[in-house]
Design an enzyme around this catalytic site. Structure first.
Site, PDB file in Angstrom:
ATOM      1  N   SER A   1       0.828  -1.226   0.000  1.00 22.72           N
ATOM      2  CA  SER A   1       0.000   0.000   0.000  1.00 22.72           C
ATOM      3  C   SER A   1       0.849   1.258   0.000  1.00 22.72           C
ATOM      4  O   SER A   1       0.533   2.242  -0.658  1.00 22.72           O
ATOM      5  CB  SER A   1      -0.912   0.078   1.226  1.00 22.72           C
ATOM      6  OG  SER A   1      -1.391  -1.168   1.565  1.00 22.72           O
ATOM      7  N   CYS A   2       1.951   1.211   0.745  1.00 21.46           N
ATOM      8  CA  CYS A   2       2.822   2.390   0.836  1.00 21.46           C
ATOM      9  C   CYS A   2       3.404   2.712  -0.539  1.00 21.46           C
ATOM     10  O   CYS A   2       3.455   3.878  -0.939  1.00 21.46           O
ATOM     11  CB  CYS A   2       3.943   2.147   1.840  1.00 21.46           C
ATOM     12  SG  CYS A   2       3.360   1.639   3.466  1.00 21.46           S
ATOM     13  N   GLU A   3       3.827   1.660  -1.230  1.00 16.62           N
ATOM     14  CA  GLU A   3       4.510   1.853  -2.505  1.00 16.62           C
ATOM     15  C   GLU A   3       3.544   2.124  -3.653  1.00 16.62           C
ATOM     16  O   GLU A   3       3.849   2.903  -4.552  1.00 16.62           O
ATOM     17  CB  GLU A   3       5.352   0.619  -2.844  1.00 16.62           C
ATOM     18  CG  GLU A   3       6.068   0.753  -4.179  1.00 16.62           C
ATOM     19  CD  GLU A   3       7.088  -0.345  -4.414  1.00 16.62           C
ATOM     20  OE1 GLU A   3       7.582  -0.922  -3.423  1.00 16.62           O
ATOM     21  OE2 GLU A   3       7.391  -0.608  -5.589  1.00 16.62           O
TER      22      GLU A   3
END
Lengths: 167, 181
Positions: B61-63
Site C-alpha cells: 500500500s505504501c509503494e
C-alpha cells in the site's frame, strides 16, 4: 545449565544451526531456520543491511556472480542471505541486485537468528541490532565452516572470493 | 484482524506540540539522496508542514497507493503556505533512499528514516506488526503541523489505508486552514 551457557555463546563450527523464527518471500511465510536449511549442504551469508553500500556493492554481488563456482566447489544446494530486514525490503533489494534470484533471501525481521546465533552487531546508524557480516557452510544442520568479519561489518573473510580462495 | 495489532491508547492530540527527538532526514540534494541529522523542533519550527506516517518502505500500500499520490500532488500540497512534506517510517536511511529513488520522488518529500523507532515512540504513533513479520512500525497517518503544533491528525490507528489517508483529505483540510486566516 549447560544449554543456557550455550545460548549465550556465539555460533561456532560444530554447532547446530539455530532454530530461529524467520520469514521467506512475499507474502511472508514463517519458517524455522534449522528445519528449513537443515538438510544437505548450504551456504549462509549474513549482511548488516539491504541497500547499504558494502552489502549492495560487494557482498551480495560476489555471491551472485560466484554462485555456480560456490555450488560446484562446496557442493551446496542453496545459497542463503540473511538480514535484519523485512521481506518487502529484501524482495525489492533482491529484484534489483539479484534478478535471477540465485540467492534465497531470509528475513530475520526481529533479529531472532542474529540473537540466537550471536552473529550480530549493533549499528546505531541503521537503528539497532543487525546481522553481523559472516559466511558459513552447514551440512545436515551442523556448521562446518564459519567466517565472521572481525568488526562485524568489514569486507574480507566472508566474501565469496575469500571462501573460494581459502577453503 | 484487530487482535494482530497493538495500538497505543494514548495518541498525540490536536493542539499538542511535536515532541523532541533526533531525526535522520533523507533529502534530495544535487541529484541524489543524502542523510543528515536534525532534531524535530528545528525541523518543524516556523513552518506549516505535512507529516505522513507509513508502515514500511516497499510494502504494497505504501509503494503503490499511499506515497505516490502525495508525490504526484506535492506542488499543490506545498502551494500557499505549506513548506514541506515529511514522510516517516521505521526504516533505516539506506532503505528509505532506495525507496524514494524507486518512487521517483525527487525533492517532493523530506523523508524521516526513524530506524530505531525513537520518533515514532515519542509521537506514540506505533503499532506492533510482528504478526505481519514487520515488528514495531509507524501507523498510517497524516498530520498538519504549524510551528511544531499539531493542527490536524488523521490517524488510521493501524497500518490500513482508507480514504482518511488519501491526499484529497489533506488537500481539503489545507483548504479550510487557509480560509481561516
Amino acid at each position: 545449565m549447560r544449554s543456557t551457557l550455550r545460548l549465550m555463546q556465539k555460533l561456532k563450527v560444530g554447532d547446530k544451526l539455530p532454530a530461529a523464527n524467520v520469514h521467506i518471500g512475499v507474502p511472508p511465510v514463517a519458517v524455522n531456520f534449522a528445519e528449513k536449511f537443515g538438510k544437505g549442504r548450504v551456504l549462509v551469508f549474513g549482511v548488516p543491511g539491504a541497500f547499504t553500500p558494502g552489502c549492495t556493492k560487494t557482498h551480495l554481488p560476489g555471491y551472485v556472480k560466484d554462485s555456480a563456482k560456490i555450488r560446484a566447489k562446496f557442493g551446496v544446494n542453496e545459497i542463503v542471505c540473511i538480514a535484519v530486514n523485512d521481506v518487502f525490503v529484501l524482495e525489492a533489494w533482491s529484484m534489483k541486485y539479484d534478478p535471477k534470484q540465485t540467492v534465497t533471501m531470509v528475513s530475520d525481521a526481529v533479529a531472532d537468528f542474529a540473537t540466537k546465533s550471536g552473529l550480530k552487531v549493533d549499528l546505531p546508524v541503521l537503528g539497532g541490532i543487525r546481522s553481523s557480516r559472516f559466511a558459513l557452510i552447514a551440512e545436515d544442520g551442523v556448521v562446518k565452516n564459519l567466517f565472521e568479519e572481525p568488526d562485524g561489518k568489514g569486507l574480507s573473510c566472508s566474501l565469496s572470493e575469500s571462501l573460494l580462495a581459502k577453503l | 484482524s484487530k487482535s494482530l495489532f497493538n495500538v497505543s491508547k494514548r495518541y498525540i492530540s490536536v493542539g499538542e506540540t511535536i515532541p523532541h527527538a533526533n531525526l535522520k532526514l533523507v533529502e534530495w540534494k544535487n541529484g541524489e539522496y543524502a542523510t543528515t541529522v536534525l532534531d524535530s523542533h528545528s525541523a518543524f519550527a516556523n513552518q506549516r508542514v505535512i507529516l505522513i506516517g507509513y508502515p514500511g518502505a516497499f510494502t504494497p500500500s505504501c509503494e503503490n497507493v499511499h506515497l505516490p499520490e502525495y508525490i504526484k500532488r506535492a506542488a499543490e500540497l506545498k502551494a500557499d503556505g505549506t513548506d514541506k512534506i515529511f514522510a516517516m517510517s521505521v526504516n533505516d536511511p539506506f532503505v528509505v533512499g532506495a525507496f524514494a529513488k524507486k518512487l521517483e520522488a525527487g525533492d517532493a518529500i523530506t523523508w524521516i528514516a526513524d530506524g530505531n523507532g525513537e520518533f515514532t515512540k515519542a509521537l506514540d504513533a506505533g503499532v506492533d506488526l510482528s504478526g505481519a513479520a514487520l515488528g514495531y512500525r509507524s501507523r498510517r497517518f497524516t498530520m498538519i503541523i504549524e510551528n511544531k503544533k499539531v493542527v490536524e491528525f488523521n490517524d488510521e490507528k493501524g497500518p490500513q489505508m482508507t480514504d482518511l489517508s488519501r491526499v484529497v483529505s489533506v488537500l481539503t483540510q489545507l483548504g479550510k486552514l487557509k480560509k481561516k486566516k
